[in-house]
Structures are given as C-alpha cells and as structure tokens.
Design a protein around this motif. Structure first.
Motif: not given
Length: 499
Positions: A474-488
């Motif tokens: 959606p329209d910002g401001p928005v936080l996008l957080v990788i909460d889990k993962g060792r992924h590339h």
C-alpha cells in the motif's frame, strides 16, 4: 582520536560519518576540490552516478553526499557525508580524492583528511606531508573487511591530474580532459533546486589547534551557497531529537538530527546540515530514481513521533547479558537491532522473560537486522546474548530502516525496509539451500504503538521452499520486515500505473 600515517588503517563505526578534506586557510593557496568514488569488487566505478563531487552532490542511494565548504579557526575544508549502512552490497570501497586546477598539492599548506561522527567526535585523521608536483590525490579509502569497515590512509598522487586518477578507476576520459564513466544500471542524479545562501553566522572564537591539523571543525559556517544539494531520502543512521539553532527558517539537519516531536505522520522539516550542527533549509525535491522516494510527503513524515536516539553498540564474546540503557517511552515503537558476528556460529539474542527470541539463527554473511520491541512500560531493557565467537550488537532508531524504491535490490538474511512511495507491486524471489524458513511481514499504523506488531503477513515459506511471489504494497510509509530467513532474496518494486 586516531592519527594514522600513510598506508595505515583504522576501524570506523558503521554509522553516518562526515569527511573533511582540509588545509590551512592561506591566501593564494590552490583550491582543493574533494570528491568520492564508489567502487565495485573490480575496483572500478559502475557509472557516472558513482562519482560524487560539487557538481553532482548526491549518490542515488543517498549513501554519499557533498555538502559544501566550511571554514573556521584558520582552517578551510570541503565536506562529504557517508552513511555506510546505505551503501549497496555491490560497493566494496569508497575512495576520497582531491584535485587542484590552479596549482599542485605541494603548494597546499597543511593538507589533511579527517573522519568524524555526526556529533563532531573525531574518528581518525591523516596528514599528507609528502605531496609535491601532483595535481590529483587519492587521500584515503573506506573498505570492507570481515563484515566491518575501515579507513586506510592512501596518499597516492597523480601528476597527470584528475584525468589520470579517474582512468585508474574505470572512468573514460574523453578528448579535452572531460571524464565520463562507462554506462551502467546506476540511477542518475537529476538536477535539483539550488540551496539559497544562508545567513552569516557569528565569528568563531580562536581555537588552539596543533600544526598537524584541526581537532574538530565545530561551528563551521558554509561559505556561499551549496550548489545542487537535495533533500535525501530517509537516512539510515542516527536520528536524535534536538532543538534547532535560533533564527528564522532553520530546519532539522540530515543526517544528524532527523526526528521531531509530534504525531506520527506530521511533516518533518529537513535541510542541509552544517558540519558543526544546524542546517540550511532546502526545497523538498527528491532525487529521481533514489530508493524510497516516490511520494515526497510520505518520506518527509516518516520518523515523526518515533523514539529518537544516537545508536548504541555493544560487543563481547560468548554468553553475556547486556542492558540497553535507553529511556524507551511507554508503548514505544520497535527499534532496530543489528547483529554482526565474526564467524558462522549460531547466534541467540532474547529478552529475558519473553517466549519469542530476537535472533535465533546463524547469520548469513555474518550480518542481520531484526525488530526489537521494547517493554510496554518503557525504560531500559536487558538482552541475553549467546554465541561461541565474538559478536557485536548495535541498537538503531527505526528511522535507520533501509529505503526501498522502484527497481531491484538483493541481499540475504533478515532485513528491515521502509517504503515511503505510492502503492506498488513487490516481486519476491528467495532461495535457501539450508532448508530454512522465510517470512516477510508488513508493519504500518498511525501511532508508534501500532508498529509493535505486524499489520499483515505477506510471504511465508518453510523447509527451504523456493519463494517466487508477487504481493501488493500500500501507500507508504510502510515497514517491510524479513522476520525469518537465511535465504538469499531479491526484491523488485514496480509502481502501479497512474490512473
């Protein structure tokens, strides 16, 4: 302060830094123009945008800026700003260079390069004492080493001038001496509204300075106007609430003081910082193509009402309990906990008494960032750290989230992004050969308290499953957080077509 000599190096904090290319203020001495070059793994620039100087004062990433000239206490310096946290993964070194058009470096009295933190604390200082007939100089460089950053005193001169220096680092010099870098997919910096001249400051009191260079250029006034400096996107670095200097039209500086008290969503005035504090207001003209800058109003509002403080760093080895001695307000929004380790070993960080861990993983590339949610009652908090090797934890304000804008970025492990633009589609690609989990959450709200928990789970994958999804942001401001993962991972943000 660390004085270093030619060839020596010194560690620097992973925080916003200011670099002064300075000399004694002597009438008739040659003018030294300072510049920075961002180099990839091959030691070359990737394109024109990787060269920052007074004519092109900002890198598209916002990581490097030329902020003008200052003088005081018999010293004259050109100032650059560098935010190491905002450098793209492809950038391995940042060169600090100088050039003389009306003389040689042997005629420049008291030439030095000095690195300071945004509060004026001197990190390291290098005096150039062996210059002679050179007309261009690589003064020093910032480089990555074992997941940390260092500054090296280079002191390499070029009698062939800026053209000779530039050629060594991948810049194509056309006939007539005009330097152009090879074309590359680096977003260009577009012309922006120049800054209006600032009101003169009161004269500085004389300072006792050693002959080897200044202790600090505090309270330095800009001389004239700074050409082409724009409001940068949200800066990844310290954000502190501070009262601006008295006088009309003085705004909060970037990347020093960012935060301002008020409700979440209220506009925050931003401006060009002075080396000694304070700032000159600038037009809110975003850098075209810069990450995270699509909706200027949203980017200016980001950070208002959030808890602001200077970053704190803790280090140790093995198991240890530390106290984050910050006066967190009641129902505070989360902050960022950045972890670095020196080898591939399992890292566990938890708040005693809580069931969920902050970190419980082995970090890819020895680095990761997670949200740290303070206690609701506020005040300091304790962290219990376990790791068999050496570790370093840095607590950062939420405004240090990594900007994300149109285009593709990639990395690995846990990370925290801020999207301040209009609604967009986000293509998510992620792989992990270690059969780990991957989870991307969205955080947004009108109050700091609402940011304490995810607003929506965007992507969830387990057992190393390859991720290939497209989600709507959606329209910002928005936080996008990788909460889990060792992924590339690889993220591509595509703005929605305008109706």
């Amino acid at each position: 302060m660390t004085h270093i000599t030619k060839g020596a190096n010194a560690p620097v904090p992973t925080a916003p830094l200011r670099i002064a290319v300075g000399r004694h203020l002597t009438p008739g001495a040659p003018v030294v123009d300072a510049s920075a070059m961002l180099l990839d793994a091959t030691g070359k620039v990737r394109g024109d945008a990787d060269i920052v100087f007074h004519g092109q004062p900002a890198h598209p990433s916002g990581a490097v800026r030329h902020v003008g000239t200052g003088e005081g206490a018999g010293q004259l310096a050109e100032w650059l700003e560098l935010d190491l946290l905002r450098l793209e993964p492809a950038v391995h070194r940042v060169l600090i260079a100088g050039s003389c058009d009306d003389g040689t470096f042997g005629q420049v009295p008291g030439l030095y390069v000095q690195v300071t933190s945004v509060d004026g604390t001197i990190v390291t200082h290098y005096d150039i004492t062996d210059a002679s007939s050179e007309t261009a100089f690589v003064l020093g460089e910032f480089y990555r080493r074992d997941a940390a950053w260092k500054f090296r005193a280079v002191g390499q001169g070029y009698e062939s001038g800026l053209a000779g220096l530039a050629t060594d680092f991948g810049v194509v010099v056309a006939e007539g001496g005009e330097a152009t870098a090879p074309s590359a997919p680096v977003a260009p910096v577009t012309p922006v509204t120049p800054v209006a001249p600032m009101a003169p400051m009161a004269p500085m009191a004389p300072a006792s300075l050693p002959t080897s260079g200044p202790q600090a250029l505090t309270g330095v006034a800009k001389t004239g106007q700074v050409p082409g400096v724009a409001t940068a996107p949200p800066v990844q670095g310290p954000a502190v609430t501070a009262a601006p200097p008295a006088g009309p039209g003085v705004a909060v500086g970037v990347p020093g003081p960012l935060g301002a008290p008020g409700p979440l969503g209220a506009p925050v005035p931003m401006g060009v910082p002075l080396p000694g504090g304070g700032s000159v207001p600038v037009a809110a003209a975003p850098l075209a193509g810069a990450p995270g800058v699509v909706n200027p109003a949203a980017s200016l509002s980001w950070g208002a009402g959030l808890f602001a403080f200077e970053p704190l760093t803790y280090s140790g080895k093995g198991e240890k309990t530390i106290t984050v001695d910050l006066p967190f307000p009641q129902d505070s929004a989360p902050v960022i906990l950045e972890a670095r380790v020196d080898q591939y070993h399992f890292l566990h960080v938890a708040i005693p008494g809580r069931s969920e861990d902050v970190f419980c993983t082995d970090l890819p590339e020895f680095y990761g960032r997670a949200l740290l949610v303070p206690p609701r009652k506020g005040g300091p908090l304790k962290l219990k750290v376990r790791q068999s090797g050496r570790w370093e934890l840095t607590v950062l304000p939420l405004t240090a989230a990594r900007p994300i804008g149109p285009g593709t970025i990639e990395g690995s492990g846990r990370e925290i992004f801020i999207h301040t633009g209009a609604a967009a589609d986000l293509k998510v690609r992620a792989t992990d050969r270690h059969s780990g989990w991957f989870q991307l959450n969205q955080y947004r709200g009108e109050t700091p308290d609402e940011l304490r928990r995810p607003d929506e789970q965007l992507v969830h994958a387990w057992n190393g499953r390859r991720v290939k999804e497209k989600v709507r942001i959606p329209d910002g401001p928005v936080l996008l957080v990788i909460d889990k993962g060792r992924h590339h991972w690889e993220f591509t943000l595509d703005p929605l077509p305008l109706r």
